[in-house]
Design a protein around this motif. Structure first.
Motif, mmCIF file in Angstrom:
data_model
loop_
_atom_site.group_PDB
_atom_site.id
_atom_site.type_symbol
_atom_site.label_atom_id
_atom_site.label_comp_id
_atom_site.label_asym_id
_atom_site.label_seq_id
_atom_site.Cartn_x
_atom_site.Cartn_y
_atom_site.Cartn_z
ATOM 1 N N PHE A 1 0.811 -1.200 0.000
ATOM 2 C CA PHE A 1 0.000 0.000 0.000
ATOM 3 C C PHE A 1 0.856 1.266 0.000
ATOM 4 C CE2 PHE A 1 -3.095 -3.073 1.420
ATOM 5 C CZ PHE A 1 -4.240 -2.654 0.789
ATOM 6 N N ALA A 2 2.161 1.115 -0.183
ATOM 7 C CA ALA A 2 3.043 2.259 -0.217
ATOM 8 C C ALA A 2 2.638 3.190 -1.352
ATOM 9 C CB ALA A 2 4.493 1.800 -0.391
ATOM 10 N N GLU A 3 2.954 4.443 -1.185
ATOM 11 C CA GLU A 3 2.578 5.447 -2.172
ATOM 12 C C GLU A 3 3.142 5.084 -3.545
ATOM 13 O OE1 GLU A 3 2.902 10.283 -2.846
ATOM 14 O OE2 GLU A 3 3.737 9.325 -1.051
ATOM 15 N N GLY A 4 2.305 5.203 -4.557
ATOM 16 C CA GLY A 4 2.741 4.940 -5.920
ATOM 17 C C GLY A 4 2.502 3.530 -6.382
ATOM 18 N N ARG A 5 2.088 2.647 -5.506
ATOM 19 C CA ARG A 5 1.832 1.266 -5.887
ATOM 20 C C ARG A 5 0.358 1.067 -6.218
ATOM 21 N NH1 ARG A 5 5.132 -2.839 -1.881
ATOM 22 N NH2 ARG A 5 7.227 -2.364 -2.614
ATOM 23 N N ARG A 6 0.094 0.239 -7.212
ATOM 24 C CA ARG A 6 -1.284 -0.113 -7.544
ATOM 25 C C ARG A 6 -1.879 -0.917 -6.401
ATOM 26 N NH1 ARG A 6 -3.367 -4.090 -12.292
ATOM 27 N NH2 ARG A 6 -1.303 -4.957 -11.956
ATOM 28 N N LEU A 7 -3.089 -0.575 -5.995
ATOM 29 C CA LEU A 7 -3.747 -1.305 -4.913
ATOM 30 C C LEU A 7 -4.160 -2.694 -5.380
ATOM 31 C CD1 LEU A 7 -5.986 1.439 -3.288
ATOM 32 C CD2 LEU A 7 -3.726 0.658 -2.574
#
Length: 271
Positions: free
Chosen positions: A18-24
């Motif tokens: 769920f880190a920023e920039g990752r597709r959920l």
């Protein structure tokens, strides 16, 4: 409400995906697969696939080939051997550093090689987004060679999100996942499970894990002959249907998932 909040907290804590920039992950976001579906199991490796259909081919032991409609190929527990198929995968996963589950010398032409074990005390953390397919991992522990010691984060469960499906490979699972790990896995429509009952998780515990996951399709792997496989099938008989079509490949989509959880036995290509 409290239980939902605790599960969400477990996911956010355990899954760096769920880190920023990752597709959920849609496997975590969607709780249930569509009901009332049926199987497709047809052509072998390399033939064109219908839209939103994925092909799984059992190579041997714990190695599978996964093909997408757009032509991407992933290989699980890559040891360097992929049977008679002349293919260079786009991505390979190796769940733990054992000679039957990895190679120290992967083909340099493979663009993405994902190792599932901890290095330098840091757990493996993969979130490979190739557009048509997302490959991520959930680390688990493994027993040491003495059977008593524990190697933290020595294994990874890899999840392949493709064509709306959530496909999991449990790797060399040695323990029942904890609540945070189950939450990080999310929904698994198809799961490849080691069923030897001795070198990996014991059979009653493995059956309990699979019963909890409620996957529409369970594909047994890591079995050592008919007796091992038959014991597993007997243990699963109460909750799961069983099918053995005599094929090494299975084609599946969200539209063709079975309405009742089913163990699908695929035959190794080497047999």
């Amino acid at each position: 409400m409290l239980r939902s909040c605790l599960i969400l907290l477990a996911v956010l804590t355990a899954l760096p995906a769920f880190a920023e920039g990752r597709r959920l992950s849609h496997c975590i976001a969607i709780a249930d697969a569509a009901p009332g579906m049926r199987f497709l199991h047809r052509a072998a490796f390399g033939t064109p696939l219908d839209e939103n259909t994925v092909r799984l081919t059992f190579v041997d032991h714990a190695t599978f080939l996964l093909e997408t409609p757009g032509g991407l190929v992933a290989a699980t527990d890559y040891t360097g051997y992929l049977g008679p198929n002349p293919v260079t995968p786009d991505v390979v996963t190796m769940n733990n550093a054992h000679e039957t589950h990895f190679t120290a010398f992967p083909d340099p032409a493979i663009p993405h090689v994902l190792e599932g074990w901890a290095k330098g005390g840091e757990a493996a953390d993969h979130h490979l987004d190739l557009g048509e397919i997302l490959v991520r991992n959930v680390p688990t522990d493994i027993r040491g060679r003495d059977g008593a010691s524990v190697r933290q984060n020595g294994n990874s469960i890899f999840v392949f999100e493709v064509a709306g499906l959530c496909i999991g490979h449990l790797g060399h699972l040695h323990h029942v996942p904890d609540e945070a790990q189950f939450a990080a896995l999310g929904r698994l429509d198809v799961v490849m499970a080691p069923v030897d009952g001795r070198l990996t998780l014991d059979l009653p515990a493995m059956i309990a894990v699979l019963t909890r996951l409620k996957s529409a399709v369970v594909i047994p792997m890591h079995w050592f002959g008919p007796r091992t496989l038959d014991r597993f099938l007997a243990g699963m008989a109460g909750e799961f249907e069983a099918s053995r079509p005599g094929s090494s490949s299975l084609e599946v989509s969200l539209r063709t998932l079975p309405s009742r959880p089913t163990v699908m036995v695929l035959e190794p290509l080497s047999d």
